[in-house]
Design a protein around this motif. Structure first.
Motif, PDB file in Angstrom:
ATOM      1  N   ASN A  13       0.794  -1.226   0.000  1.00  0.00           N
ATOM      2  CA  ASN A  13       0.000   0.000   0.000  1.00  0.00           C
ATOM      3  C   ASN A  13       0.832   1.284   0.000  1.00  0.00           C
ATOM      4  O   ASN A  13       0.290   2.384   0.104  1.00  0.00           O
ATOM      5  CB  ASN A  13      -0.968   0.009   1.196  1.00  0.00           C
ATOM      6  N   LEU A  14       2.140   1.112  -0.139  1.00  0.00           N
ATOM      7  CA  LEU A  14       3.000   2.290  -0.159  1.00  0.00           C
ATOM      8  C   LEU A  14       2.860   2.989  -1.516  1.00  0.00           C
ATOM      9  O   LEU A  14       3.156   2.418  -2.553  1.00  0.00           O
ATOM     10  CB  LEU A  14       4.448   1.856   0.070  1.00  0.00           C
ATOM     11  N   VAL A  15       2.370   4.208  -1.484  1.00  0.00           N
ATOM     12  CA  VAL A  15       2.161   4.957  -2.724  1.00  0.00           C
ATOM     13  C   VAL A  15       3.463   5.602  -3.169  1.00  0.00           C
ATOM     14  O   VAL A  15       3.837   5.590  -4.340  1.00  0.00           O
ATOM     15  CB  VAL A  15       1.090   6.054  -2.504  1.00  0.00           C
ATOM     16  N   HIS A  16       4.160   6.153  -2.204  1.00  0.00           N
ATOM     17  CA  HIS A  16       5.335   6.933  -2.542  1.00  0.00           C
ATOM     18  C   HIS A  16       6.182   7.132  -1.299  1.00  0.00           C
ATOM     19  O   HIS A  16       5.645   7.341  -0.211  1.00  0.00           O
ATOM     20  CB  HIS A  16       4.873   8.291  -3.089  1.00  0.00           C
ATOM     21  N   PRO A  18       8.938   9.682  -0.545  1.00  0.00           N
ATOM     22  CA  PRO A  18       9.753  10.796  -1.032  1.00  0.00           C
ATOM     23  C   PRO A  18      11.099  10.860  -0.310  1.00  0.00           C
ATOM     24  O   PRO A  18      11.227  10.357   0.808  1.00  0.00           O
ATOM     25  CB  PRO A  18       8.913  12.021  -0.701  1.00  0.00           C
ATOM     26  N   GLY A  21      10.574  13.873   3.546  1.00  0.00           N
ATOM     27  CA  GLY A  21       9.154  13.845   3.832  1.00  0.00           C
ATOM     28  C   GLY A  21       8.741  12.464   4.247  1.00  0.00           C
ATOM     29  O   GLY A  21       9.541  11.555   4.337  1.00  0.00           O
ATOM     30  N   SER A  22       7.458  12.351   4.503  1.00  0.00           N
ATOM     31  CA  SER A  22       6.938  11.139   5.095  1.00  0.00           C
ATOM     32  C   SER A  22       6.467  10.175   4.015  1.00  0.00           C
ATOM     33  O   SER A  22       5.953  10.604   2.993  1.00  0.00           O
ATOM     34  CB  SER A  22       5.781  11.580   5.971  1.00  0.00           C
ATOM     35  N   ILE A  24       3.971   7.902   2.004  1.00  0.00           N
ATOM     36  CA  ILE A  24       2.533   8.064   1.807  1.00  0.00           C
ATOM     37  C   ILE A  24       1.914   6.674   1.645  1.00  0.00           C
ATOM     38  O   ILE A  24       2.310   5.916   0.757  1.00  0.00           O
ATOM     39  CB  ILE A  24       2.241   8.931   0.564  1.00  0.00           C
ATOM     40  N   TYR A  26      -1.475   4.223   1.179  1.00  0.00           N
ATOM     41  CA  TYR A  26      -2.841   4.241   0.654  1.00  0.00           C
ATOM     42  C   TYR A  26      -3.810   3.623   1.657  1.00  0.00           C
ATOM     43  O   TYR A  26      -3.521   2.594   2.274  1.00  0.00           O
ATOM     44  CB  TYR A  26      -2.926   3.473  -0.670  1.00  0.00           C
ATOM     45  N   THR A 156      -5.051   8.843   1.433  1.00  0.00           N
ATOM     46  CA  THR A 156      -3.763   8.358   1.932  1.00  0.00           C
ATOM     47  C   THR A 156      -3.486   8.962   3.313  1.00  0.00           C
ATOM     48  O   THR A 156      -4.201   9.851   3.763  1.00  0.00           O
ATOM     49  CB  THR A 156      -2.598   8.811   1.028  1.00  0.00           C
ATOM     50  N   GLN A 158       0.103  10.185   5.714  1.00  0.00           N
ATOM     51  CA  GLN A 158       1.551  10.264   5.877  1.00  0.00           C
ATOM     52  C   GLN A 158       1.865   9.396   7.084  1.00  0.00           C
ATOM     53  O   GLN A 158       1.395   9.666   8.178  1.00  0.00           O
ATOM     54  CB  GLN A 158       1.978  11.700   6.131  1.00  0.00           C
TER      55      GLN A 158
END
Ligand code: SF4
Lengths: 465, 204
Positions: A13-16, A18, A21-22, A24, A26, A156, A158
């Protein structure tokens, strides 16, 4: 590389992630109730943001609803909160089981009844007991209202990755020990902060042997150990429970889903950051004696003294709790008299719980001066119980048979303890004032609560007839 | 959101452990549909006598020396229990913008950052020395410099503030979390497209 179930769900479920940053994550399912959502809707409105994924949301009204006369909310502020929930759901076209819906009940009871949560999902709700849904092998956790708004707007969260804690329970439970007793016994070991920063996976043959209801009770209380979430590996019991439910996959999707769900369990040899092992045989029926769920003992044990704790903070907490609870070090729980018995909540408001309690009280009568209330977790639970004739058993014994809701679990709806009153409660928190200012709460299993209602004090149900 | 700036403020002492969110804001005050106005109910059950209006003289935050405090120093496992964001709303509305403890419950900790409250984790020895300094000199002011990640006291204590760099930036800039996430909306959409293929029943 081997992975735990938590890591598999996280990765899926990890969208991104970065660089700065934290991460993201889903969110597949978003559960809602009236208390923690209004300010989130207001936030959306101010920013003119839409709800991203309506079908991910299921909402109910549970915290403020009356359990006696459904048609009248006496408290105008509570009524406004209820109406605000209805308005918000209408405006955004969300699925709401309102107070008078046949599906209404406590959110964490209602959601599984409809098969809304499946293994592998990321599930959140502005409510710490969202952990309940970990019973299905879903990563389910509570969030604050700002995050409720965040999920509605972005689908989503963080999130920071948690550490993993394996809690293994092995062996056969003694006759009267239940999932509730396992949960309390675990918290007795970990403390309420022991799980902070962790997601717990409950495993071992004792856990496998639990019913889905039992697994829900156990995961429900993961938060009381401080954990972000609790998980149980999905198995045939999980699939059987879900099959045919309203939101469960159907037809050819079902087989694909089951194969997918089976792949989610922790790999052989997957590493956890920490492991705790308990023997089921050692778990007696539990009772909390203090003002934190970790202040818990076996029903036949004596209440501890501050000097029993080596940790200074715990010793201090013990002293404060003895005073607030008006109990004495060395005292037996069977010498503690109670005024009120509450059977219900998202911890123990399921059909199994009412069956267990009814079995203890059948043909008996509530002790003089004790008020006992049975509050089914939902209308379907109530209906099922009535079809089995359980309501008649409760009523004949002198219990009140109520409409569903959170009721005295947190006493927002007017069902509450008065100053100094003492309860045997099947809920999950015994904090100072949780069930009413000055009220004293002892957490127990449904069978223990039921027995206490008859005896007027706690009893060791293992040798009680 | 408001930005968190360097400040020197009175530090109030609450020497209690496991302070739960039910105590921070008791449930009878959770029925409001607004985010504001919770400060007058902060610690209600401890703060007021049985008549619900007279301040309880035995409650530590009612000490005149702690009036106007922005920093709250408390015992371990602060903010456990319910996820209610009403707890940080009440804390902020009362006037605190900093809470210091050895540990915080997860949900409470992250809720703080959404409300311009800095939760500072210190070790047991540091907490004991901060508490001792307040006890010896009630009304003492501590300085919190988030940018430099330093907490300093007139008694000569200096503590490095441990904070996630992203959360630090968000507090300093008063960043809107949702706006930040929505910068990645293409990735969210791509995720959803993949999920529709792989797990179509979730989208029926
Ligand atoms: S039953 Fe109690 S713990 Fe569960 S959701 Fe309702 S208030 Fe919260």
């Amino acid at each position: 590389m081997t992975k735990t179930m938590y890591e598999k769900i996280w990765d899926a479920n990890l969208v991104h992630e970065p660089e700065s940053g934290s991460p993201i994550l889903y969110v597949d399912r978003h559960l809602m109730h009236e208390v923690t959502s209004p300010q989130a809707f207001e936030g959306l409105k101010i920013q003119n943001r839409p709800v991203r994924n309506k079908h991910s949301i299921l909402a109910t009204m549970d915290h403020c609803v009356p359990t006696k006369n459904r048609s009248q909310i006496v408290d105008p502020i509570a009524e406004k909160q209820i109406n605000t929930m209805a308005d918000n759901c209408k405006e955004h076209d969300l699925n709401l089981y309102d107070m008078n819906s046949v599906n209404n009940g406590v959110i964490h009871i209602v959601v599984p009844e409809h098969g809304f949560v499946h293994p592998g999902m990321v599930v959140c709700c502005g409510d710490s007991h969202t952990a309940t849904h970990g019973a299905f092998g879903a990563l389910a956790f509570g969030i604050g209202t700002s995050e409720v708004e965040h999920v509605m707007a972005t689908q989503t969260l963080q999130q920071k990755k948690s550490k993993t804690l394996l809690v293994k329970v092995e062996g056969k439970l003694s006759k009267f020990a239940t999932a509730k007793d396992i949960a309390l016994a675990i918290i007795g070991v970990t403390g309420t902060a022991g799980g902070t920063g962790y997601v717990i996976e409950f495993a071992g043959d004792t856990i496998v042997d639990l019913s889905m209801e039992g697994r829900m009770t156990l995961c429900n209380m993961a938060i009381e150990a401080g954990a972000r979430a609790g998980l149980v590996a999905p198995d045939q019991k999980t699939f059987d429970y879900l099959e045919g439910k309203e939101f469960a996959p159907k037809g050819k999707d079902w087989d694909v889903a089951v194969a997918h769900w089976k792949s989610l369990v922790s790999d052989q040899g997957a590493e956890f950051d920490k492991t705790i092992t308990l023997k089921a045989e050692d778990i007696a029926p539990q009772v909390t004696w203090g003002t934190s769920p970790e202040q818990v003992i076996a029903v036949n044990a004596a209440i501890p003294a501050p000097t029993d704790f080596t940790d200074e903070v715990k010793a201090q907490a013990c002293e404060g709790a003895l005073k607030y609870m008006d109990v004495k070090a060395g005292q037996k729980m069977s010498d503690v008299n109670i005024d009120i018995v509450f059977l219900g909540s998202c911890t123990n408001g399921r059909i199994e719980d009412f069956r267990a309690a009814a079995a203890m009280i059948e043909g008996k009568t509530v002790a003089p001066g004790v008020q006992a209330i049975a509050v089914p977790g939902s209308y379907p639970v109530k209906e099922q119980a009535e079809s089995e004739g359980l309501d008649k058993i409760f009523i004949a014994a002198g219990w009140e048979w109520r409409e569903p809701g959170c009721s005295m679990c947190l006493a927002m709806n007017g069902d509450e303890l008065t100053d100094g009153q003492r309860s045997a409660s099947t809920s999950n928190r015994n904090f100072e004032g949780r069930q009413g200012k000055g009220g004293r709460t002892h957490l127990v299993s449904p069978a223990m609560a039921a027995a206490a209602s008859i005896a007027g004090h706690f009893v060791d149900i293992r040798d009680w007839a | 959101m408001e930005a968190y700036t360097k400040h020197t403020s009175i530090a109030a002492l609450m020497d209690r452990s496991n302070v739960d969110t039910d105590q921070i804001i008791p449930k009878q005050f959770l029925k409001k549909v607004e985010r504001t106005g919770f400060g007058i109910h902060l610690f209600h059950d401890w703060r007021f006598l049985a008549d619900n209006v007279t301040p309880n003289p035995a409650f530590e935050l009612n000490k005149p020396a702690f009036k106007g405090a922005k920093i709250l120093v408390a015992g371990e496992n602060f903010g456990c229990g319910s996820s209610r964001e009403h707890a940080p709303w009440a804390i902020a509305d009362y006037g605190f913008n900093t809470v210091i403890s050895t540990s915080f419950a997860d949900i409470f900790y992250s809720n703080c950052f959404k409300n311009c409250i800095l939760p500072i984790k210190v070790n047991k020895t540091e907490l004991a020395s901060l508490m001792a300094e307040i006890s010896a000199d009630e009304g003492v002011e501590f300085t919190v410099d988030l940018k430099a990640e330093k907490l300093t006291t007139p008694g000569g204590i200096t503590i490095d503030i441990e904070v996630d760099p992203f959360r630090k930036e968000s507090l300093l800039d008063g960043l809107d979390d949702i706006a930040w996430t929505l910068k990645h909306v293409d990735k969210i959409t791509a995720f959803e497209e993949r999920q529709k293929q792989a797990l179509p029943w979730l989208w029926n």
